[in-house]
Design an enzyme around this catalytic site. Structure first.
Site: not given
Ligand code: F6P
Length: 342
Positions: A10, A103, A127, A266, A272-273
């Site tokens: 990511g 990782e 994370d 709510r 992803h922001v």
């Molecule tokens: O490992 C970083 C992370 O942002 C996690 O917090 C999240 O679960 C994952 O990547 C989301 O992955 P993707 O962008 O592939 O949906």
């Protein structure tokens, strides 16, 4: 020496700062050349490169994302993947690789180093769950974005006398939820490390309403209720590293809180922001220091190591230490926050 750089997994604010620092010091101080591999391990696997010199890294320090692109390609799952990478590096005249990732990316780097390639790792994940380093860059930016969102949600929650649930990232570790929840004055923080009791969450929510405040529930995407009820999307697919795509715990809590307390709720999913846009100053500095130290490590002939932050110093640790176990939130850190629940 010719050094390859790749960014995998990511994306994360600060990746470009690492690339810039490594290229600037590697070129101007050590006299090395660089090649950029595109899209994580797919680059060396498929021969996808781009030029990477000082002109290419000008102006990228504050830019989010990664100029090299990223992917979750796992070469260990591809037939002959390691041999293809070895052949590609030889073809490109690359003597050493700097792999920037979490990782999964570093797990592959560990394996490649064990098979004789010269690889230095740089830890990256919003994370903050990598062992052997106190902090990863990107985390501070994600927490800052989540905290600002919580501050904003407070005012609309008060106006409408609603409970607001904020779902933040954190697959296995609740660091973002813990830090943003503490900084934003959350009513309750739910993390993957501690399955939560819905009745207790609802008691906290009701107590906050009794005090004439609107509750904010901060939940990490990987958190689960005690019953073990899975709250992932029904169509959840696995990526190349076997991870399920999470999401849904916020909506689950919204429904349950409404049904159990009779109050409106709510959910806001930050998604992803939290990973996009410019890094904070802290992350730019940490990422820059990682880049400088990674290229020094390569220059000095190190391999199978990762640069890491320990206290205020950047040190080198064996790559396998970084991937041996996830750094999760210890119970005592969670209990510190519990004082503010309800
Ligand atoms: O490992 C970083 C992370 O942002 C996690 O917090 C999240 O679960 C994952 O990547 C989301 O992955 P993707 O962008 O592939 O949906």
């Amino acid at each position: 020496m010719r050094i390859g750089i790749l960014t995998g997994g990511g994306d994360c604010p600060g990746l470009n700062a690492v690339i810039r620092a490594a290229v600037r010091k590697g070129t101007e101080v050590h006299g090395h050349g660089f090649v950029g591999y595109r899209d994580g391990w797919r680059g060396p696997l498929e021969g996808l490169t781009r030029p990477l010199g000082v002109p290419e890294v000008r102006g990228i320090l504050p830019r989010g994302g990664t100029i090299l692109g990223s992917s979750r390609t796992n070469p260990l799952k591809v037939d002959g993947g390691v041999e293809r990478i070895t052949a590609q590096l030889a073809h490109d005249g690359v003597d050493a690789l700097i792999a920037i990732g979490g990782e999964d990316t570093l797990g592959v780097a560990t394996e490649l180093a064990a098979r004789g390639l010269t690889v230095v790792g740089v830890p990256k994940t919003i994370d903050n769950d990598l062992g052997a380093t106190d902090y990863t860059f990107g985390f501070d930016t994600a927490v800052t974005i989540a905290t600002e969102a919580i501050d904003r949600l407070h005012t609309t929650a008060e106006s409408h006398h609603r409970a607001l649930v904020v779902e933040v990232m954190g697959r296995h570790a609740g660091w973002i939820a813990l830090h943003a929840g503490l900084a934003g004055g959350a009513n309750v923080i739910l993390i993957p490390e501690r399955p939560f009791d819905l009745d207790e969450v609802c008691r906290y929510v009701e107590r906050r309403f009794e005090l004439e405040y609107a509750p904010i529930v901060v939940v990490a995407e990987g958190a689960v209720p005690v019953a073990g009820q899975a709250a992932v999307q029904a169509d959840a697919a696995l990526d190349a590293f076997g991870h399920v795509r999470l999401g849904g715990i916020g909506a689950f809590l919204e429904r349950e809180i409404e049904a159990r307390t009779g109050k409106e709720a709510r959910a806001t999913v930050l998604g992803h922001v939290q990973r996009g846009g410019t890094p904070t100053a802290y992350d730019r500095v940490l990422a820059t220091r990682f880049g400088l130290h990674a290229v020094d490590a390569v220059h000095e002939g190190a391999t199978g190591v990762m640069v890491a932050l320990q206290g205020t110093s950047i040190v080198r640790v064996p790559l396998e230490e970084a991937t041996r176990e996830l750094k999760t939130v210890p119970l005592e850190r969670y209990l510190e926050a519990e004082v503010f629940f309800g």
